[in-house]
Design an enzyme around this catalytic site. Structure first.
Site, PDB file in Angstrom:
ATOM      1  N   LYS A 151      37.521  45.195  43.295  1.00 42.16           N
ATOM      2  CA  LYS A 151      38.838  44.680  43.002  1.00 42.16           C
ATOM      3  C   LYS A 151      39.555  45.426  41.850  1.00 42.16           C
ATOM      4  O   LYS A 151      38.666  46.615  41.933  1.00 42.16           O
ATOM      5  CB  LYS A 151      38.612  43.341  42.288  1.00 42.16           C
ATOM      6  CG  LYS A 151      37.268  43.395  41.555  1.00 42.16           C
ATOM      7  CD  LYS A 151      37.428  41.999  41.522  1.00 42.16           C
ATOM      8  CE  LYS A 151      35.873  41.597  40.438  1.00 42.16           C
ATOM      9  NZ  LYS A 151      35.187  40.186  40.477  1.00 42.16           N
TER      10      LYS A 151
ATOM     11  N   MET B 112      51.137  56.254  21.862  1.00 43.80           N
ATOM     12  CA  MET B 112      51.321  55.242  23.074  1.00 43.80           C
ATOM     13  C   MET B 112      50.783  56.878  24.644  1.00 43.80           C
ATOM     14  O   MET B 112      50.227  56.193  25.632  1.00 43.80           O
ATOM     15  CB  MET B 112      53.041  54.952  24.100  1.00 43.80           C
ATOM     16  CG  MET B 112      53.053  54.456  25.093  1.00 43.80           C
ATOM     17  SD  MET B 112      54.784  53.798  25.320  1.00 43.80           S
ATOM     18  CE  MET B 112      55.277  53.070  24.077  1.00 43.80           C
TER      19      MET B 112
ATOM     20  N   TYR C  26      50.701  57.808  13.659  1.00 42.54           N
ATOM     21  CA  TYR C  26      51.822  56.839  12.964  1.00 42.54           C
ATOM     22  C   TYR C  26      51.452  56.696  11.580  1.00 42.54           C
ATOM     23  O   TYR C  26      49.863  56.599  12.052  1.00 42.54           O
ATOM     24  CB  TYR C  26      52.079  55.825  14.157  1.00 42.54           C
ATOM     25  CG  TYR C  26      52.779  56.216  15.434  1.00 42.54           C
ATOM     26  CD1 TYR C  26      54.220  55.876  15.028  1.00 42.54           C
ATOM     27  CD2 TYR C  26      52.710  56.198  16.060  1.00 42.54           C
ATOM     28  CE1 TYR C  26      55.385  56.495  16.100  1.00 42.54           C
ATOM     29  CE2 TYR C  26      53.735  57.150  17.031  1.00 42.54           C
ATOM     30  CZ  TYR C  26      54.885  56.720  16.938  1.00 42.54           C
ATOM     31  OH  TYR C  26      55.735  57.073  18.546  1.00 42.54           O
TER      32      TYR C  26
ATOM     33  N   ARG D 248      34.128  27.281  37.847  1.00 39.79           N
ATOM     34  CA  ARG D 248      35.328  27.954  37.596  1.00 39.79           C
ATOM     35  C   ARG D 248      36.086  28.046  38.672  1.00 39.79           C
ATOM     36  O   ARG D 248      36.997  27.261  38.663  1.00 39.79           O
ATOM     37  CB  ARG D 248      34.962  29.919  37.352  1.00 39.79           C
ATOM     38  CG  ARG D 248      36.538  30.514  37.125  1.00 39.79           C
ATOM     39  CD  ARG D 248      35.725  32.187  36.266  1.00 39.79           C
ATOM     40  NE  ARG D 248      35.467  32.661  37.836  1.00 39.79           N
ATOM     41  CZ  ARG D 248      35.293  33.908  37.967  1.00 39.79           C
ATOM     42  NH1 ARG D 248      35.179  34.652  37.209  1.00 39.79           N
ATOM     43  NH2 ARG D 248      34.958  34.639  39.543  1.00 39.79           N
TER      44      ARG D 248
HETATM   45  C1  LIG Z   1      34.082  40.772  40.797  1.00 42.60           C
HETATM   46  C2  LIG Z   1      33.036  39.749  41.681  1.00 42.60           C
HETATM   47  C3  LIG Z   1      32.185  40.365  41.324  1.00 42.60           C
HETATM   48  C4  LIG Z   1      31.424  41.639  41.264  1.00 42.60           C
HETATM   49  O1  LIG Z   1      30.756  41.376  40.052  1.00 42.60           O
HETATM   50  P1  LIG Z   1      30.205  42.563  39.297  1.00 42.60           P
HETATM   51  O2  LIG Z   1      29.472  41.964  37.494  1.00 42.60           O
HETATM   52  O3  LIG Z   1      30.668  43.572  39.227  1.00 42.60           O
HETATM   53  O4  LIG Z   1      29.065  42.974  39.782  1.00 42.60           O
HETATM   54  C5  LIG Z   1      31.159  39.913  42.289  1.00 42.60           C
HETATM   55  N1  LIG Z   1      31.868  38.549  43.682  1.00 42.60           N
HETATM   56  C6  LIG Z   1      32.629  37.550  42.798  1.00 42.60           C
HETATM   57  C7  LIG Z   1      32.860  36.325  43.742  1.00 42.60           C
HETATM   58  C8  LIG Z   1      33.807  38.325  41.935  1.00 42.60           C
HETATM   59  O5  LIG Z   1      34.756  38.114  41.776  1.00 42.60           O
END
Ligand SMILES: *Cc1c(COP(=O)(O)O)cnc(C)c1O
Length: 334
Positions: free
Chosen positions: A33, A289, A243, A116
């Protein structure tokens, strides 16, 4: 432009370390992700698949479509769903089930304590009923640990709750369901892994985020960030840089600007102690930047090769340092 190198050997070393914990590389799902934690989505997907990883986890369908050719299964954590042979979709709430198309492959997320998202344990039967009624294909059941990185009992009682969930799903007659709960911290700390899959993110990228009292696993950072020189100047003692003129040259000195800044996702931070590169060079004055100044004449400088150290300086976590890096920065495998 600044550039990023991705160290294949270190990545594979980390995957080996995780495989030693799971018992096999087939049990690793690489979490891709957010542009593979800033490492480059497609590039990491390809490397992982060449290593022998069969499963991936992504944020949404857009990411899934970029990488699905490399994997047997891709778990999509949120957003839209569709009937797909490779992709499965995390169910984060009961309501989400009502909008899903018949035949969709789903993985039910059960809330065992993080609060969550995911369905509550008390809603488990209702969720399973709906999955059956709607003709959805349940391929996985998962949970997420709230604090596997800390020395505490949460990890253990969440595991206990998840064991009850597994039992109930089996009693209800669902088979061919994969059960998974472990993220990086959980897999690094566990001494008894017996699930079908681990969802490994940060550890694969080289960081052990466990509390220091746990045994350390040897992991190696995969990403290194470099910037190239734009211009060099000789400053006279007393002249100021950047800056606000926050940095005053204490002596005559050679200063160069390098092409990275907060526009590329490098944190600007505050005017407190300056960030130091791994070579010990201090940022002079403010980060702009697209530019940053150092006392150096080198053509290219390593800005960061350890996101955990950088995170300490910026008072954040390695995840944020890396995911913030713009996807426009070229990435190459070394
Ligand atoms: C991001 C995520 C992970 C991975 O977590 P890490 O701590 O980076 O290994 C695993 N499961 C879910 C549902 C996540 O959103």
């Amino acid at each position: 432009m600044a550039y990023i190198t991705i160290n294949r050997q270190n990545f594979y070393h980390n995957l080996n370390q995780i495989a030693l914990k799971t018992g096999s590389k087939e049990k690793i799902a690489i979490v891709l992700k957010d542009n593979a934690y800033g490492h480059g989505l497609k590039l990491i997907a390809k490397l992982a698949s060449e290593y022998g990883i069969k499963h991936a986890v992504v944020r949404d369908l857009t990411e899934a479509d970029e990488v699905k050719e490399f994997f047997e299964s891709v778990l999509v954590l949120a957003g839209e769903s569709r009937v797909d042979e490779v992709c499965s979709f995390a169910i984060n709430s009961i309501e989400q089930l009502s909008g899903m198309e018949k035949g969709c492959r789903v993985e039910l997320k059960v809330d065992t304590g993080m609060h969550r998202n995911g369905v509550a344990i008390s809603e488990l039967d209702e969720a399973l009923d709906m999955i059956t009624e709607k003709g959805l294909n349940l391929v996985g059941v998962m949970t997420h640990f709230k604090s596997a990185d800390e020395l505490g009992s949460d990890y253990f009682w969440q595991r206990k709750y998840f064991a009850l969930v597994k039992q109930r799903v089996n009693e209800r007659g669902f088979d061919n369901v994969r059960f998974h709960s472990h993220n990086s911290s959980a897999i690094l700390r566990t001494r008894s892994f017996d699930e079908d899959m681990v969802r490994a993110g940060i550890a694969a990228y080289g960081y052990d985020e466990l509390h220091e009292s746990f045994d350390k696993t040897d992991l190696r950072p995969v990403l290194t960030l470099y910037a190239k020189k734009v211009a060099t100047k000789v400053l006279k003692a007393g002249q100021r840089v950047g800056y606000g003129g926050n940095y005053t040259a204490p002596k005559d000195m050679v200063v160069s600007t390098y092409n990275i800044g907060y526009g590329d996702g490098w944190l600007r931070a505050t005017d407190k102690a300056p960030y130091q590169t791994s070579e010990g060079l201090e940022v002079l004055g403010r980060v702009s930047m697209d530019l940053i100044s150092f006392e150096s004449e080198k053509e290219s400088l390593c800005i960061m090769d350890d996101a955990q150290k950088a995170a300490k300086h910026f008072e954040t976590i390695s995840y944020e340092i890396m995911t913030a890096l713009s996807s426009d920065i070229p990435r190459e495998v070394v």
